[in-house]
Write a protein that holds these residues in place. Structure first.
Motif, PDB file in Angstrom:
ATOM      1  N   PHE A 107       0.736  -1.199  -5.093  1.00 55.97           N
ATOM      2  CA  PHE A 107       1.768  -1.618  -6.045  1.00 55.97           C
ATOM      3  C   PHE A 107       2.256  -2.979  -5.563  1.00 55.97           C
ATOM      4  O   PHE A 107       1.663  -3.550  -4.634  1.00 55.97           O
ATOM      5  CB  PHE A 107       2.901  -0.579  -6.147  1.00 55.97           C
ATOM      6  N   LYS A 163      10.878  -0.194  -6.567  1.00 59.01           N
ATOM      7  CA  LYS A 163      10.293  -0.927  -5.435  1.00 59.01           C
ATOM      8  C   LYS A 163      10.519  -2.437  -5.493  1.00 59.01           C
ATOM      9  O   LYS A 163      10.575  -3.083  -4.457  1.00 59.01           O
ATOM     10  CB  LYS A 163       8.775  -0.670  -5.408  1.00 59.01           C
ATOM     11  N   THR A 208       4.042   2.873   5.114  1.00 59.92           N
ATOM     12  CA  THR A 208       4.996   3.314   6.132  1.00 59.92           C
ATOM     13  C   THR A 208       4.594   4.651   6.730  1.00 59.92           C
ATOM     14  O   THR A 208       4.027   5.497   6.040  1.00 59.92           O
ATOM     15  CB  THR A 208       6.416   3.425   5.531  1.00 59.92           C
ATOM     16  N   VAL A 253       0.865  -1.185   0.000  1.00 58.38           N
ATOM     17  CA  VAL A 253       0.000   0.000   0.000  1.00 58.38           C
ATOM     18  C   VAL A 253       0.897   1.229   0.000  1.00 58.38           C
ATOM     19  O   VAL A 253       1.855   1.307   0.776  1.00 58.38           O
ATOM     20  CB  VAL A 253      -0.917   0.022   1.242  1.00 58.38           C
ATOM     21  N   GLU A 296      11.550   1.968   4.717  1.00 56.48           N
ATOM     22  CA  GLU A 296      10.131   2.202   5.031  1.00 56.48           C
ATOM     23  C   GLU A 296       9.696   1.036   5.907  1.00 56.48           C
ATOM     24  O   GLU A 296       9.517  -0.081   5.410  1.00 56.48           O
ATOM     25  CB  GLU A 296       9.273   2.243   3.757  1.00 56.48           C
ATOM     26  N   GLU A 313       7.097  -1.207   7.938  1.00 58.60           N
ATOM     27  CA  GLU A 313       5.668  -1.411   7.714  1.00 58.60           C
ATOM     28  C   GLU A 313       5.135  -2.654   8.433  1.00 58.60           C
ATOM     29  O   GLU A 313       5.848  -3.643   8.600  1.00 58.60           O
ATOM     30  CB  GLU A 313       5.401  -1.568   6.201  1.00 58.60           C
ATOM     31  N   ASP A 343       9.975  -2.045   3.445  1.00 59.97           N
ATOM     32  CA  ASP A 343       9.771  -1.808   2.007  1.00 59.97           C
ATOM     33  C   ASP A 343      10.955  -0.960   1.535  1.00 59.97           C
ATOM     34  O   ASP A 343      10.884   0.259   1.495  1.00 59.97           O
ATOM     35  CB  ASP A 343       8.424  -1.086   1.815  1.00 59.97           C
TER      36      ASP A 343
HETATM   37 MN    MN Z   1       6.065   1.473   1.491  1.00 60.63          MN
END
Ligand code: MN
Length: 228
Positions: free
Chosen positions: A53, A131, A200, A30, A79, A81, A110
């Motif tokens: 994504f 990513k 995040t 997300v 990040e 999460e 992430d």
């Molecule tokens: Mn993220």
């Protein structure tokens, strides 16, 4: 069945306190699910809702495993999460039964090539190289919801080399876990083995070789990763 080349190994994540493993099917993520993080990215969370994504399943990295600094970036960001592990699949899952599809929870990173992400954003290109690179998804052991219940609130934090970088509360998520599961299942048929990185909080920033990252969420196994 006979394959012409050896099949890739099944990516998996440890189950906390057990010798068993969770087989990873897909990794969904997300974007901009905390208002203060959306603002630090230069976006207005009141005008743009969160979105999805993905990363490849074999981007998972076990807790404690060194993560190689990826090529083609000079701005690798952390990040931290909450990760949701899906135990029961479905499409168009109703909000009020969404938590029944959750097997458990973990702490995830992430990892993001921020320079590539901003370049993609500016040029209207996909986020895959920003990513979905190799080793971009470190995940702690999964704790089953049957054992700990579901997570609606609790501290989420990350320290780099002992210094606080991210600190927030799960209650600040714009989309809650049931809302994420319900919404995501309108785009994709969720399958047992799917992982969802739920976004995040604020405080993202760069890491470099030699950095030690320690991240936690109340009730879950602490994630410890070194960048090499
Ligand atoms: Mn993220």
């Amino acid at each position: 069945m006979s394959f012409v080349i050896p099949p890739s190994p099944q990516p998996s994540v440890e189950i906390a306190g057990s010798g068993e493993r969770f087989p990873v099917h897909r990794i969904y993520c997300v974007g901009r699910n905390y208002a203060k993080h959306a603002r630090e990215m230069g976006m207005d969370p009141d005008r743009e809702p969160p979105f999805f994504f993905s990363k490849p399943a074999d981007a998972v990295v076990a807790n404690g495993t060194p993560v190689p600094y990826p090529p083609r970036t000079s701005n690798l960001h952390h990040e931290l999460e909450l990760v949701v592990a899906i135990g029961t699949g479905g499409s168009d899952i109703p909000l009020d039964s969404a938590l029944a599809h959750v097997y458990g929870y973990a702490v995830g990173l992430d990892l993001t090539r921020r320079d590539q992400q901003f370049a993609a954003r500016d040029q209207g290109r996909p986020w895959d190289v920003a990513k979905g690179f190799d080793h971009s998804a470190p995940v702690s052991a999964i704790r089953p919801a049957a054992e700990m219940g579901h997570l609606e609130q609790g501290a989420i934090w990350l320290e780099v080399n002992g210094e606080p970088r991210q600190r927030a509360n799960l209650s600040e998520m714009i989309w809650s876990v049931p809302e994420i599961v319900a919404e995501l299942s309108t785009y994709f048929e969720l399958r047992p083995g799917d992982l969802i990185f739920t976004g995040t909080p604020e405080g993202v920033g760069p890491v470099t070789r030699g950095d030690s990252l320690v991240g936690g969420i109340d009730g879950l196994e602490t994630l410890r990763i070194t960048i090499v």
